[in-house]
Design a protein around this motif. Structure first.
Motif, PDB file in Angstrom:
ATOM      1  N   SER B 166       0.826  -1.207   0.000  1.00 16.55           N
ATOM      2  CA  SER B 166       0.000   0.000   0.000  1.00 16.55           C
ATOM      3  C   SER B 166       0.858   1.254   0.000  1.00 16.55           C
ATOM      4  N   THR B 191      -5.179  -3.942   8.811  1.00 18.19           N
ATOM      5  CA  THR B 191      -6.445  -4.313   8.168  1.00 18.19           C
ATOM      6  C   THR B 191      -6.869  -3.233   7.180  1.00 18.19           C
ATOM      7  N   GLN B 192      -6.683  -1.976   7.610  1.00 16.24           N
ATOM      8  CA  GLN B 192      -7.074  -0.860   6.764  1.00 16.24           C
ATOM      9  C   GLN B 192      -6.292  -0.856   5.445  1.00 16.24           C
ATOM     10  N   LYS B 193      -4.998  -1.164   5.535  1.00 13.16           N
ATOM     11  CA  LYS B 193      -4.177  -1.192   4.318  1.00 13.16           C
ATOM     12  C   LYS B 193      -4.549  -2.365   3.418  1.00 13.16           C
ATOM     13  N   VAL B 194      -4.832  -3.501   4.040  1.00 14.90           N
ATOM     14  CA  VAL B 194      -5.262  -4.666   3.252  1.00 14.90           C
ATOM     15  C   VAL B 194      -6.563  -4.350   2.534  1.00 14.90           C
ATOM     16  N   ASP B 195      -7.445  -3.657   3.230  1.00 13.75           N
ATOM     17  CA  ASP B 195      -8.706  -3.251   2.622  1.00 13.75           C
ATOM     18  C   ASP B 195      -8.463  -2.339   1.407  1.00 13.75           C
ATOM     19  N   LEU B 198      -7.341  -4.434  -1.587  1.00 15.74           N
ATOM     20  CA  LEU B 198      -8.399  -5.230  -2.212  1.00 15.74           C
ATOM     21  C   LEU B 198      -9.443  -4.347  -2.871  1.00 15.74           C
ATOM     22  N   ASN B 199      -9.828  -3.283  -2.199  1.00 14.96           N
ATOM     23  CA  ASN B 199     -11.012  -2.545  -2.640  1.00 14.96           C
ATOM     24  C   ASN B 199     -10.730  -1.244  -3.373  1.00 14.96           C
ATOM     25  N   LYS B 200      -9.506  -0.765  -3.255  1.00 22.57           N
ATOM     26  CA  LYS B 200      -9.191   0.474  -3.975  1.00 22.57           C
ATOM     27  C   LYS B 200      -8.247   0.186  -5.144  1.00 22.57           C
ATOM     28  N   ASN B 208      -2.375  -9.222   5.850  1.00 24.41           N
ATOM     29  CA  ASN B 208      -1.735  -8.381   6.865  1.00 24.41           C
ATOM     30  C   ASN B 208      -0.590  -9.188   7.468  1.00 24.41           C
TER      31      ASN B 208
END
Lengths: 349, 349
Positions: B166, B191-195, B198-200, B208
């Motif tokens: 990220s 978790t926020q970076k993994v999200d 995946l999503n951005k 993670n």
């Protein structure tokens, strides 16, 4: 005419742990019909020379996904194998006829029956020892040639370091580098080997790594202006010191890491970030990546051999019974030059 | 007209040991004449954005021959420096005039007097945030583009792993790999970076690393058929696990090893012989090896940005006083996306 003969074999007892020992191998005798089955496409050969190479120790260990990427492991209870030079005794493959000399993959035994042969015919009109096809004129020569020229992209005047430099591949890489006009230094494990590097193979400098308490200092002494090319045969602590002494945009051809194969805990390589700091390329390779260059290599190497411009030192051991000792000796640096096994000194070809 | 102004600077107190701390840096205020000397060829700029990049921590340490191969170290008692986006205030260099926006190497301060400028003019007719020139449209974008396309030689359908995915470079490499039709997995530290991955950024999978007790298992789960390309940003234990999971003839672009720069004892990398077993190419590089590709990169990246096909996440911190915290935060993974420092939020351009 007697068609059943004794066939002595070198068998792997069980997967090896640690450094291979002579007792990991045993000699057994079987018998063999000196005839291939019609329709089998098999080739039956009498093995003359067998090549002893460091990678074979990897194949004596229990296979892992990593080592399987290299080659299939040897099978406990079955013969080990490798590169050999052989004579065709009988053949059901039209590409080979009785009396042909060939080199390629065979088992460690007196006679091998080869299915789907990975063997090449030897042109006996070229006046070189047959044993050379286990090394300089076989996969090792191509490894040295392509590894140095293709992976390292050498330029005249560059500095080249070769570890295990008196070995089968190292001695060739050093000489190829000298032919390119490079400054070449080698490391080896005895005074006698260092002497070979300096006085036979024409290295510019050499050192006995066993007498160097600090590899970094040894390399700084030999390469005050750094190393452009490292031909890697040993790995571990030597690689760690080399990384400190590489120049910007240096190249490392990873041909082997003999010092590391059999360690339970491998040496710490602390200087890997130098790969980034100095933009180093480090690349593993196998001769098979360059198999299409064999003819080109022969065109390069045959005249050099003929004119005596290339030296090649072999360490030939006599008798299949002495094969296990010769092979495990590699891991103690016992060989001087390319280790070869002559299957039967009294063989009538 | 007032020509003498305050010039706040971020100064390195002393060479850093271990992980850089905020207290290794201090803010001082000097004054500056807002004018260049005639005949000096200097350019005086007001700094708008400063780039916070992991390599800067290396330059905060006492230099070694290895780190000097990368860049000169920062000097204790003097400002640190890096990539910035700036506005020309005065110029004695005919290539730059007052009012130009530029990007390039500047010190961490409000105003910089640049000799022998390593700066590039920004085309303000292209409608992108100026801060992008600290990252996607500057050296980092070129690093991601050339590192992936030139060092990794990707092919459609290949599997790609990106660590620190990220971050400024990782997020771009992942998206470039998706555009090539590769299967892309990233690792990050929350978790926020993994999200985000995946999503951005459209990664196929992500994990993670702080929640994975065993990197090898995580990689085997994400890459049941192995890794063809690894874009290396972290080094150490992750590299060790990656080597176990690389495919034959895989490629590793070594862009950074952030986890290893500040360790007194670096992680053990036990699996280096895989470089040989699997014929892996591992290569360090810098954007400057590919500086001639900047135009080609812009032709590639401008339409993607315009059409919204490339996402780019920045983490912008306001105020030079907050620069030290932002920079050292990189070594604790505090940033979400490219870390940028806005020198003065109230700046009138």
């Amino acid at each position: 005419m007697e068609t059943t003969v004794r066939n002595k074999q070198v068998i792997l007892r069980d997967y090896v742990k640690g450094v291979p020992k002579q007792s990991d191998l045993m000699i057994v005798s079987n018998t063999l019909e000196l005839k291939v089955k019609p329709g089998s496409s098999e080739v039956l050969v009498k093995n003359i020379y067998l090549s002893c190479d460091p990678y074979m120790g990897i194949l004596m260990r229990e296979p892992t996904p990593s080592t399987l990427a290299l080659l299939d492991a040897f099978v406990p209870g079955k013969p080990i194998g490798g590169i050999g030079v052989s004579k065709v005794i009988d053949s059901d493959d039209p590409a080979f006829i009785k009396g042909d000399f060939v080199w390629g993959m065979v088992d460690w035994e007196e006679y091998s029956t080869i299915k789907m042969p990975m063997i090449f015919k030897i042109d006996v009109t070229i006046n070189v020892p047959l044993s050379y096809y286990t090394g300089i004129l076989g996969t090792l020569g191509l490894t040295a040639y392509a590894g140095f020229h293709e992976i390292c992209s050498p330029k005249k005047g560059e500095t080249v370091f070769v570890s295990a430099a008196s070995g089968a591949i190292g001695q060739l890489v050093g000489q190829f580098a000298k032919l390119m006009g490079c400054y070449v230094v080698g490391s080896a494990g005895s005074t006698q080997k260092v002497d070979l590097l300096l006085n036979k193979f024409g290295f510019d400098d050499a050192f006995n790594y066993k007498e160097e308490p600090d590899f970094d200092s040894a390399l700084k002494r030999c390469f005050p202006n750094g190393i452009d090319i490292y031909f890697e045969n040993v790995g571990g602590k030597m690689l760690d010191a080399v990384l400190l002494n590489m120049n910007i945009c240096g190249r490392i051809a990873v041909c082997g890491m003999i010092s590391q194969y059999h360690l339970e805990t491998r040496d710490i390589v602390n200087n890997l970030p130098n790969i980034m700091f100095k933009r180093i390329k480090m690349q593993g390779f196998l001769f098979m990546d360059f198999h299409d260059q064999l003819e080109k290599f022969y065109e390069f190497v045959h005249p050099l051999l003929k004119e005596g411009k290339l030296k090649y030192v072999e360490d030939i051991v006599n008798g299949l019974d002495n094969g296990p000792a010769a092979l495990v000796g590699l891991y103690h640096g016992q060989n001087i030059g390319k280790q070869v096994l002559l299957v039967d000194a009294h063989m009538v070809l």
